[in-house]
Structure formats: C-alpha cells, structure tokens
Scaffold this active site. Structure first.
Site, mmCIF file in Angstrom:
data_model
loop_
_atom_site.group_PDB
_atom_site.id
_atom_site.type_symbol
_atom_site.label_atom_id
_atom_site.label_comp_id
_atom_site.label_asym_id
_atom_site.label_seq_id
_atom_site.Cartn_x
_atom_site.Cartn_y
_atom_site.Cartn_z
ATOM 1 N N ALA A 29 7.374 -7.333 11.898
ATOM 2 C CA ALA A 29 7.288 -8.197 10.670
ATOM 3 C C ALA A 29 6.996 -9.715 11.048
ATOM 4 C CB ALA A 29 8.533 -8.013 9.804
ATOM 5 N N ASN A 30 6.474 -10.258 9.886
ATOM 6 C CA ASN A 30 6.099 -11.661 9.929
ATOM 7 C C ASN A 30 7.402 -12.408 9.372
ATOM 8 O OD1 ASN A 30 3.736 -11.175 11.172
ATOM 9 N ND2 ASN A 30 2.590 -12.378 9.661
ATOM 10 N N ARG A 31 7.640 -13.833 9.867
ATOM 11 C CA ARG A 31 8.375 -14.628 8.939
ATOM 12 C C ARG A 31 7.976 -14.679 7.666
ATOM 13 N NH1 ARG A 31 12.610 -16.317 12.424
ATOM 14 N NH2 ARG A 31 11.676 -16.632 14.649
#
Ligand code: C5P
Length: 223
Positions: A29-31
């Site tokens: 995932a990305n932040r």
C-alpha cells in the site's frame, strides 16, 4: 459568486490509498489518509456538483450527499472511475500503488525457515493517465503530484504525460507533515503557469480548488 456554481455539473474524485494483495493477509500500500481527497469531494458537493467518490481503504466515514464507491486495488479503482463516466470534472487524489504482486497467492505464504520469498511485481494502470487520454475524457482532468524533490519539474512533466489540465503539486518531505496532517501547501501547475497557494487546511485547499474548477468550467449553459 453564486453559492452553488457547480450546480448541474458532475464530478469524480479518487481518494485514499489502494491495497494490492500479496496473499489473504498481506498487502502492498501507499501512505494516504484520504483526508484531502474526501475534503475535495465534499467541497465539490457543497458547490453543487453531483459527486462520485471512489475511495480506497480509509478510516474516514463516507461523506453525505454523494455516491461513494469503495475499492481496494488500483484495478478496481480504475473500473469504478470508468463506470462513473461521463463527468464534467475528475480529480485524482488517490495515492495509487504503482505496482501489484504479479500473482496473488490464494493461501497465506508460510515462513519456511529458508529465507524470504521473492515477490514478482507487475505495473498497475495509471488511472489519471488512462482517463486523461480516454475517449470519454472529462472536460477538466486534475491530478496531484506529491514530491520530495524537483516539485515543479515533476509536476510539469506529469501534466503532459498524463493528459491533465492541472496538477496540484505539494511537497511531502517528512519535515512538512503533509502526509496524514491537516494542512497542505499547494502549487497549482497548468500549461499557463504556476499559482502558489498559501498553506491551507485541507478543507480550505479543497474549497479553493472547487472555486478554481467552477471558474474554469464556467456557468452551466453559459459556455
Ligand atoms: O506519478 P504519480 O503517482 O506521482 O502521479 C500522481 C497522480 O497520478 C495523482 O493524481 C494520482 O492520483 C494519480 N495516479 C493514478 N494512478 C496511478 C498512479 C497515480 O491515478 N497508478
């Protein structure tokens, strides 16, 4: 200016991260908190637009008064955006994972005691670029560029490459506290030039963007 300058207009907003599954319990995932994307969807709604918010997994409540589509992966996000076309404006705020695991394991990958598994990655679709060059491209396509270096140069190249009308560039160097924070300092980059906005609460930045969009689109029927 009119209270609801986007009445009769339709908008699509992407928000939050995407989760790309590795196996049933793990993901890449990305932040992203989704705060800026959700705030933009709310500001467009408040300006009178019919909004479809396509959101990755976030811990925010669904905003009232709009259609909210929940997705997990980039592939699903692109599908939901395409399903929401046509629209007058699309704003791509989501922090989409650039890669997914090439072959998702249907079973939890076990620790074998013989070292770490190798993950082969595959490139995800670029949703902004796909819609920026789409047969049903909205009249106004806006993206974000979260950068730690060479902010303007990267924003300008994204404008052209992704077929966007505007890129909202912001510096996400850790010292600035933008990621997950309440404020944003935006430089709005278009083919015509750069507009530097002051540091604003994400909700105020969203309002300013909605006003910019309304000015850019003009009154419905007056064009
Ligand atoms: O290339 P980069 O990820 O920095 O571009 C950011 C912009 O592109 C954002 O507007 C983001 O929502 C959008 N994007 C997208 N799909 C991707 C990657 C980025 O829509 N796969």
């Amino acid at each position: 200016p009119p209270a609801r300058p986007l009445a009769g207009r339709s908008a699509i907003v992407t928000s939050g991260p995407t989760h790309e599954p590795i196996d049933p319990v793990r993901y890449i995932a990305n932040r992203s908190s989704g705060r800026q994307g959700h705030a933009i969807a709310e500001a467009l709604r408040d300006a009178g637009a019919s909004v479809t918010l396509v959101s990755g997994p976030v811990s925010l409540p669904d905003p009232d008064g709009m259609v909210v589509r929940h997705v997990e992966t980039a592939g699903q996000m692109l599908g939901a955006v395409e399903a929401a076309l046509p629209a007058d404006v699309a704003v791509f705020v989501a922090a989409v994972a650039d890669w997914r695991v090439a072959t998702e394991s249907s079973r939890k990958i076990k620790k074998t005691g013989e070292g770490a598994p190798a993950l082969a990655l595959a490139e995800n679709p670029d949703i902004l670029a796909t819609i920026g060059h789409h047969a049903e491209r909205p009249g106004l396509v806006i993206g974000f560029a979260a950068e730690t270096d060479d902010l303007l140069e990267n924003a300008r190249s994204k404008l052209a490459r992704k077929g966007a009308d505007a890129i909202l560039a912001n510096d996400v160097s850790p010292a600035g506290g933008v990621m997950g924070g309440a404020d944003n300092t935006i430089r709005l980059v278009t083919a015509e030039g750069v507009e530097d906005w002051p540091t604003l609460a994400k909700s105020a930045a969203a309002k300013r963007l909605a006003a910019w969009i309304a000015a850019r689109l003009g009154r419905k029927g007056s064009a």
